[in-house]
Structures are given as structure tokens and as C-alpha cells.
Design a protein around this motif. Structure first.
Motif, mmCIF file in Angstrom:
data_model
loop_
_atom_site.group_PDB
_atom_site.id
_atom_site.type_symbol
_atom_site.label_atom_id
_atom_site.label_comp_id
_atom_site.label_asym_id
_atom_site.label_seq_id
_atom_site.Cartn_x
_atom_site.Cartn_y
_atom_site.Cartn_z
ATOM 1 N N GLU A 40 0.237 -1.669 0.023
ATOM 2 C CA GLU A 40 -0.293 -0.305 -0.050
ATOM 3 C C GLU A 40 0.921 1.046 0.116
ATOM 4 O O GLU A 40 0.884 2.193 -1.113
ATOM 5 C CB GLU A 40 -1.118 0.287 1.088
ATOM 6 C CG GLU A 40 -2.250 -1.513 0.973
ATOM 7 C CD GLU A 40 -2.782 -1.067 2.265
ATOM 8 O OE1 GLU A 40 -3.148 -0.360 2.233
ATOM 9 O OE2 GLU A 40 -4.455 -2.048 2.788
ATOM 10 N N ASP A 41 1.953 1.341 0.391
ATOM 11 C CA ASP A 41 2.512 2.110 0.961
ATOM 12 C C ASP A 41 3.104 3.231 -0.790
ATOM 13 O O ASP A 41 3.949 3.230 -0.478
ATOM 14 C CB ASP A 41 3.712 2.089 1.706
ATOM 15 C CG ASP A 41 3.695 2.261 2.964
ATOM 16 O OD1 ASP A 41 2.469 2.686 3.110
ATOM 17 O OD2 ASP A 41 5.094 2.226 4.275
ATOM 18 N N GLY A 42 4.239 1.399 -1.370
ATOM 19 C CA GLY A 42 4.487 1.883 -2.879
ATOM 20 C C GLY A 42 3.281 2.316 -3.735
ATOM 21 O O GLY A 42 3.573 2.738 -4.561
ATOM 22 N N VAL A 43 1.363 1.955 -3.187
ATOM 23 C CA VAL A 43 0.826 2.541 -4.207
ATOM 24 C C VAL A 43 1.037 4.300 -4.026
ATOM 25 O O VAL A 43 0.708 4.581 -5.395
ATOM 26 C CB VAL A 43 -0.503 1.390 -4.085
ATOM 27 C CG1 VAL A 43 -1.517 2.368 -4.712
ATOM 28 C CG2 VAL A 43 -0.561 0.097 -4.847
ATOM 29 N N ALA A 44 0.572 4.137 -2.714
ATOM 30 C CA ALA A 44 0.715 5.590 -2.386
ATOM 31 C C ALA A 44 1.630 6.436 -3.012
ATOM 32 O O ALA A 44 1.521 7.430 -3.483
ATOM 33 C CB ALA A 44 0.598 5.917 -0.851
ATOM 34 N N ASP A 45 2.773 6.064 -2.852
ATOM 35 C CA ASP A 45 4.518 6.713 -3.247
ATOM 36 C C ASP A 45 4.171 7.281 -4.861
ATOM 37 O O ASP A 45 4.487 8.044 -4.916
ATOM 38 C CB ASP A 45 5.199 5.538 -2.904
ATOM 39 C CG ASP A 45 6.993 6.534 -3.570
ATOM 40 O OD1 ASP A 45 7.039 7.827 -2.867
ATOM 41 O OD2 ASP A 45 7.312 6.115 -4.427
ATOM 42 N N MET A 46 3.763 5.848 -5.999
ATOM 43 C CA MET A 46 3.558 6.143 -7.386
ATOM 44 C C MET A 46 3.044 7.255 -7.152
ATOM 45 O O MET A 46 3.032 7.793 -7.966
ATOM 46 C CB MET A 46 2.915 4.493 -7.608
ATOM 47 C CG MET A 46 3.481 4.853 -9.127
ATOM 48 S SD MET A 46 4.683 4.854 -9.873
ATOM 49 C CE MET A 46 4.930 3.524 -10.321
ATOM 50 N N ARG A 47 1.291 7.324 -6.699
ATOM 51 C CA ARG A 47 0.054 7.913 -6.966
ATOM 52 C C ARG A 47 0.479 9.197 -6.511
ATOM 53 O O ARG A 47 0.412 10.342 -7.089
ATOM 54 C CB ARG A 47 -1.334 7.922 -6.011
ATOM 55 C CG ARG A 47 -2.056 6.193 -6.800
ATOM 56 C CD ARG A 47 -3.218 6.016 -6.396
ATOM 57 N NE ARG A 47 -3.386 5.374 -6.083
ATOM 58 C CZ ARG A 47 -4.998 5.085 -6.858
ATOM 59 N NH1 ARG A 47 -5.883 6.381 -6.056
ATOM 60 N NH2 ARG A 47 -6.152 4.561 -7.216
ATOM 61 N N ALA A 48 1.534 9.545 -5.778
ATOM 62 C CA ALA A 48 2.033 10.424 -5.261
ATOM 63 C C ALA A 48 2.719 10.867 -6.313
ATOM 64 O O ALA A 48 3.203 12.299 -6.721
ATOM 65 C CB ALA A 48 2.580 11.000 -4.193
ATOM 66 N N ARG A 49 4.123 10.235 -6.677
ATOM 67 C CA ARG A 49 5.123 10.944 -7.634
ATOM 68 C C ARG A 49 4.110 11.080 -9.019
ATOM 69 O O ARG A 49 4.264 12.184 -10.020
ATOM 70 C CB ARG A 49 5.680 9.773 -7.921
ATOM 71 C CG ARG A 49 6.906 9.649 -6.758
ATOM 72 C CD ARG A 49 7.998 9.295 -6.691
ATOM 73 N NE ARG A 49 8.158 7.385 -6.883
ATOM 74 C CZ ARG A 49 7.989 6.827 -8.625
ATOM 75 N NH1 ARG A 49 9.164 7.449 -8.981
ATOM 76 N NH2 ARG A 49 7.545 5.883 -8.502
ATOM 77 N N GLU A 50 3.061 10.077 -9.321
ATOM 78 C CA GLU A 50 2.253 10.649 -10.857
ATOM 79 C C GLU A 50 1.300 12.201 -10.535
ATOM 80 O O GLU A 50 1.150 12.897 -11.562
ATOM 81 C CB GLU A 50 1.094 9.501 -11.050
ATOM 82 C CG GLU A 50 0.531 9.786 -11.992
ATOM 83 C CD GLU A 50 1.015 9.305 -13.520
ATOM 84 O OE1 GLU A 50 0.419 9.450 -14.250
ATOM 85 O OE2 GLU A 50 2.027 8.388 -13.750
ATOM 86 N N ALA A 51 0.944 12.208 -9.662
ATOM 87 C CA ALA A 51 -0.030 14.134 -9.504
ATOM 88 C C ALA A 51 1.016 14.620 -9.382
ATOM 89 O O ALA A 51 1.090 15.340 -9.987
ATOM 90 C CB ALA A 51 0.031 13.742 -7.836
#
Length: 122
Positions: A40-51
């Protein structure tokens, strides 16, 4: 990842493309699949970088709009309206987005419609 140019389900280069009067708009259908085992942390990090990258591309004038179409359960899908000088520039823009590693894209170059109510008469 696969990038496909289509018009009416037909792959290939569109007639009258690219336009003579400037930059091309592209509709990009982006379907993201999170790899199994991603935390979940990996997904959250990816979403933050994408944003963050999306905000940069918006400031540069490459990303014009994003929409969320109706989704199936668990589906990540986004429609984006991008602007670029040509397909090569668009490819560089899409390649710079972090979620590119997890998604497939369908790219449709758009040409102005003569009856578009949002465009001045030609």
C-alpha cells in the motif's frame, strides 16, 4: 508498454495529421494494473509521484485535462487530453509519467471538427 494510434478502430497514421496550424491534441486512455505484491505504501508513493508529474506537465502545457470514466471494480482507468507537437513528443511526455510502468495506453490523435462549438470559425 504499448502505445497505439487509432481512428474508428483502425491502427495507423491519420489523414491530414499532423495539422498544419500547430500542436496536436491526443486523447489517451490509460489503464493501470498494480503489480501483485505491491505494498500500500508503494502504491501511495507511485500515486503521489504521478500527481506531482501531472502538475508539472500541466504547467508545461502538455497535459490539458483528465477524466475518470466509469470503472469496473478494482479498475484504475483515466482518460487524458494531452497536447504535443507530434507523436514523438507525446511519447516522451507519457514516458516521463511514473505510472507508465504499470499501465497500457491507447492514444488517439485528434483533429478539429468543423462544427466544434468551442473553436472559432475558420
Amino acid at each position: 508498454m504499448e502505445t497505439i494510434a487509432t481512428q474508428n478502430g483502425v491502427r495507423g497514421v491519420l489523414p491530414c495529421w499532423p495539422p498544419e496550424d500547430g500542436r496536436v491534441e491526443f486523447l489517451v486512455d490509460m489503464v493501470t494494473t498494480v503489480p501483485q505484491g505491491t505494498s500500500e505504501d508503494g502504491v501511495a508513493d507511485m500515486r503521489a509521484r504521478e500527481a506531482a508529474r501531472s502538475a508539472e506537465l500541466t504547467a508545461q502545457g502538455s497535459l490539458l485535462r483528465l477524466w475518470r470514466p466509469p470503472l469496473a471494480p478494482g479498475e484504475w482507468r483515466t482518460w487524458g487530453l494531452f497536447q504535443a507537437d507530434d507523436a514523438d513528443e507525446l511519447e516522451a511526455v507519457l514516458a516521463s509519467m511514473p505510472l507508465r510502468a504499470w499501465r497500457r495506453e491507447t492514444v488517439t490523435p485528434l483533429t478539429p471538427h468543423p462544427n466544434d462549438p468551442g473553436q472559432p470559425p475558420r
